[in-house]
Design an enzyme around this catalytic site. Structure first.
Site, PDB file in Angstrom:
ATOM      1  N   ASN A 198       0.933  -1.368  -0.174  1.00  0.00           N
ATOM      2  CA  ASN A 198       0.045   0.063  -0.012  1.00  0.00           C
ATOM      3  C   ASN A 198       0.905   1.177  -0.015  1.00  0.00           C
ATOM      4  O   ASN A 198       1.989   1.015   0.070  1.00  0.00           O
ATOM      5  CB  ASN A 198      -0.835  -0.087   1.132  1.00  0.00           C
ATOM      6  CG  ASN A 198      -0.251   0.157   2.555  1.00  0.00           C
ATOM      7  OD1 ASN A 198       0.741   0.664   2.622  1.00  0.00           O
ATOM      8  ND2 ASN A 198      -0.763  -0.645   3.239  1.00  0.00           N
ATOM      9  N   GLU A 233       3.231   1.529   2.845  1.00  0.00           N
ATOM     10  CA  GLU A 233       4.511   0.603   3.071  1.00  0.00           C
ATOM     11  C   GLU A 233       5.563   1.188   1.732  1.00  0.00           C
ATOM     12  O   GLU A 233       6.684   1.238   2.112  1.00  0.00           O
ATOM     13  CB  GLU A 233       3.974  -0.679   2.661  1.00  0.00           C
ATOM     14  CG  GLU A 233       3.224  -1.340   3.794  1.00  0.00           C
ATOM     15  CD  GLU A 233       2.305  -2.562   3.383  1.00  0.00           C
ATOM     16  OE1 GLU A 233       1.915  -3.286   4.354  1.00  0.00           O
ATOM     17  OE2 GLU A 233       1.947  -2.688   2.274  1.00  0.00           O
ATOM     18  N   ASP A 276      -5.908  -8.637   0.895  1.00  0.00           N
ATOM     19  CA  ASP A 276      -5.991  -9.908   0.700  1.00  0.00           C
ATOM     20  C   ASP A 276      -6.691 -10.316  -0.883  1.00  0.00           C
ATOM     21  O   ASP A 276      -6.334 -11.039  -1.559  1.00  0.00           O
ATOM     22  CB  ASP A 276      -6.458 -10.814   1.868  1.00  0.00           C
ATOM     23  CG  ASP A 276      -5.462 -10.519   3.171  1.00  0.00           C
ATOM     24  OD1 ASP A 276      -4.373 -10.427   2.982  1.00  0.00           O
ATOM     25  OD2 ASP A 276      -6.154 -10.782   4.202  1.00  0.00           O
TER      26      ASP A 276
END
Length: 270
Positions: free
Chosen positions: A149, A152, A222
């Site tokens: 993301n 990160e 996920d």
């Protein structure tokens, strides 16, 4: 944690296998039972005595998560467990089109594991997709696709900001080159996704967020990597697989708690 990725692929009709570490406790037994009910092979799951099965407990009020507390052990797993996981992955080499490394930073994903998987998949046609949780991206060097993301990405490239298109472009160029990734898909919340592909002129591609109404973003990452990997395994190109992943994520954030998208829901969205 990685079984939520597995569940998303399974719900879309993909054939799935799973590897990881659990403890010799009731939570671990419940996890194995759930997998077996779905007729998912559990031969890649390693039981380690003295290590708890990771358990996340969420406190939810009016459909919104208020707080979460975790029972876990983040210490690195022993090399013997890593070797067993790699042996299991090697046994699947002719059965699979993609591998998802879902790093929840619980001690399983290491440089040794990633390098081992890269070696197993070299020249095999298997696409390795990785969802990072550690800020040191050098651990992940050489995988095909990484799906951080935007927070990160910022942590991985300290000192560079995602404050403009140019800034994002430069970050993409630096990270792809430095860590030898073929592509990077950055999830950016309500701003959608940005896809960077190596080996060609890097273009900044926006995939706008799809959800009509956001109820719960839990587990959306996920869904993204699960749908992306399934698309790539089915011979979609990166942009096609990203489009599918974005649509699937838009479906699940419109549901409460961790959720999956079905084939029908995806077809309706298309």
């Amino acid at each position: 944690g990685c079984t939520n990725v597995l569940h998303n692929i399974y719900a879309m009709g993909g054939n799935v296998y799973v590897a990881g570490v659990i403890g010799s406790d009731n939570v671990g037994k419940k996890l194995l039972s759930e997998l077996r009910l779905k007729k998912i092979e559990t031969g890649g799951i390693i039981l380690e005595k003295g290590r708890p099965t990771t358990l996340k407990t969420r406190i939810v009020a009016h459909g919104q998560q208020m707080v979460r507390f975790d029972k876990e052990n983040q210490s690195p797993i022993p090399s013997s467990s890593t070797e067993r996981i790699l042996d299991y992955v090697k046994s699947l080499r002719k059965k699979i089109g993609a591998i998802v490394i879902s790093d929840y930073h619980k001690g399983v994903v290491s440089r040794e594991l990633v390098q081992g998987i890269n070696a197993i998949t070299h020249h095999s046609g298997i696409v390795v997709c990785l969802d990072p949780k550690q800020s040191n991206f050098s651990i992940y060097k050489g995988v095909h696709v990484i799906t951080p993301n935007h927070f990160e990405v910022q942590r991985a490239a300290a000192g560079m900001e995602l404050s403009s298109d140019y800034g994002i472009q430069k970050l993409g160029e630096v990270i792809l080159r430095k860590y030898a990734f073929s592509a990077m898909l950055v999830t950016r919340g309500e701003e959608g996704m940005s896809l960077f592909e190596n080996g060609k002129k890097i273009t900044h591609t926006y995939f706008s967020a799809q959800a009509k109404e956001v109820y719960d973003v839990t587990g959306a990452g996920d869904t993204v990597i699960g749908m992306l990997a399934l698309g790539l395994a089915a011979q979609a190109d990166m942009k096609e697989a990203t489009c599918l992943a974005n649509l699937a994520a838009g479906i699940v954030v419109g549901k409460v708690s961790t959720a999956t998208a079905s084939r029908k829901e995806l077809m309706d969205a298309l």
